[in-house]
Design an enzyme around this catalytic site. Structure first.
Site, PDB file in Angstrom:
ATOM      1  N   GLU A  50      -0.210  -1.130   5.606  1.00 17.78           N
ATOM      2  CA  GLU A  50       0.974  -0.959   6.675  1.00 17.78           C
ATOM      3  C   GLU A  50       0.892   0.635   7.006  1.00 17.78           C
ATOM      4  O   GLU A  50       1.314   1.026   8.148  1.00 17.78           O
ATOM      5  CB  GLU A  50       2.287  -1.206   6.169  1.00 17.78           C
ATOM      6  CG  GLU A  50       3.473  -0.864   6.992  1.00 17.78           C
ATOM      7  CD  GLU A  50       4.258   0.503   6.907  1.00 17.78           C
ATOM      8  OE1 GLU A  50       4.915   0.605   7.758  1.00 17.78           O
ATOM      9  OE2 GLU A  50       3.631   1.228   6.069  1.00 17.78           O
TER      10      GLU A  50
ATOM     11  N   ASP B  73       0.728  -1.185  -0.037  1.00 15.95           N
ATOM     12  CA  ASP B  73       0.003   0.011   0.082  1.00 15.95           C
ATOM     13  C   ASP B  73       0.856   1.211   0.062  1.00 15.95           C
ATOM     14  O   ASP B  73       2.166   1.189   0.366  1.00 15.95           O
ATOM     15  CB  ASP B  73      -0.953   0.011   1.278  1.00 15.95           C
ATOM     16  CG  ASP B  73      -0.322   0.105   2.645  1.00 15.95           C
ATOM     17  OD1 ASP B  73       0.927  -0.705   2.558  1.00 15.95           O
ATOM     18  OD2 ASP B  73      -0.635   0.875   3.434  1.00 15.95           O
TER      19      ASP B  73
END
Length: 358
Positions: free
Chosen positions: A132, A72
């Site tokens: 994350e 991400d």
């Protein structure tokens, strides 16, 4: 569905990954592309949990290592240079420019190129995990550790976060605590009828400003601690003496301390103050004295230093797996409008990792 060409050079592959927009909680398309690319490699067993992909070799080697990276990114800004990524010269340096080039799709591309090795010197678990960059409750690594800890079992882990292609051992812990100061409300025209809680904050701030921040030597590395006020709130109206004030303090502590020791240290700086812990993430010792880490450092032959921030190596440490940070990109440019990564670092990171694994 976007596709990835694992036979492309690592810089082109980085560009392909970056151009698949994957802001946290929207990693479906990039997870699909990574899963499809890995399933074409017959020497890997691929498992998916949500938008987290795990691919493992099973060659019976004496050692298993995890190569991990999150897929991400932070949100795009209004700057049109975020995406698509472009390759250009900046100050005579060949760079990839755009969202994800530093944090951390260059590292993910290096993982994917390593996945092509049919006979690595160690068994490898490739971990591509979601979310994350946001609240820990969504973190794909943390969720996998709860649901499938057997998939993470290993002797050593490498988190390919940006380190300027150097090895950064362990990470510091982080703790945020509040000091709440009490006063007595009164009309601001007659302050002698009350007690100003905001004025009392100067004692806390003075103690923090006078504090001599420590450098702590841990397993051969020097970690620079930091104890700083990062917020102050108080007051309810422009004509009222404030009856309360809160000072928010962030302590970045060396990995020789656990949470209890870290809190005790802050207490020595602010004796007699009641401290309220608002959030906490323990650090991770570098473990550079362990054989797996030593062989990694020796094979890469790159600079070695401490990780001065916090990363998910701490999650591996909590699982009993020593871990280091190693990946392309300057962490100072992560999340920046001018996020960009030198092409040379992406190639160098790939070559160094392959030296170790081949």
């Amino acid at each position: 569905m976007p596709s990835l060409d694992l036979t492309a050079d690592v810089v082109t592959l980085t560009q392909q990954l970056c151009d698949i927009e994957s802001v946290s909680r929207d990693e479906g398309r990039i997870a699909d592309a990574i899963e499809a690319a890995l399933e074409s490699l017959t020497h890997l067993t691929v498992t998916r949990r949500g938008h987290t992909i795990v691919a493992r070799t099973d060659l019976g080697r004496d050692e298993r290592v995890v190569l991990a990276g999150h897929i991400d990114t932070v949100p795009l800004t209004t700057d049109p240079k975020n995406l698509p990524v472009r390759r250009e010269s900046v100050g005579g340096e060949d760079v990839l420019w755009g969202r994800g080039t530093v944090d951390m799709k260059g590292g993910v591309a290096v993982q994917l190129k390593a996945a092509l090795l049919p006979q690595p010197s160690r068994d490898i678990t490739f971990l591509f995990y979601e979310a994350e960059e946001i609240d820990a409750v969504y973190n794909g690594l943390a969720l996998l550790a709860e649901s499938d800890p057997d998939l993470l079992a290993a002797d050593f882990a490498v988190l390919l976060e940006p380190t300027n292609a150097a090895v950064e051992g362990g990470c510091k812990g982080t703790m945020r605590v509040e000091v709440q100061l009490k006063g007595i409300a009164a009309h601001s025209a007659r302050p002698w009828n009350g007690h100003n809680a905001i004025h009392d904050a100067h004692e806390v701030l003075a103690a923090l400003a006078a504090h001599d921040e420590q450098t702590v030597h841990v397993d051969g590395l020097d970690y620079h601690e930091a104890l700083q006020a990062v917020g102050i709130t108080g007051g309810i109206a422009g004509n009222v003496i404030p009856d309360s004030c809160t000072v928010l303090i962030n302590y970045r502590f060396a990995p020789d301390k656990d949470a209890q020791a870290a809190l005790a240290y802050v207490q020595t700086v602010l004796p007699g103050r009641e401290l309220h812990v608002r959030d906490l993430a323990e650090g991770a010792r570098p473990g550079l004295d362990l054989p797996a880490a030593q062989s990694f450092v020796a094979a890469l032959d790159v600079p070695v230093g401490p990780k001065e921030g916090w990363t998910d190596v701490a999650r591996f440490s909590a699982l009993g797996i020593p871990a280091v940070n190693f990946g392309p990109g300057d962490p100072n440019l992560a999340h920046h409008d001018e996020e960009r990564c030198p092409v040379e670092q992406i190639v160098a990171s790939q070559d160094a990792l392959l030296r170790w694994l081949a």
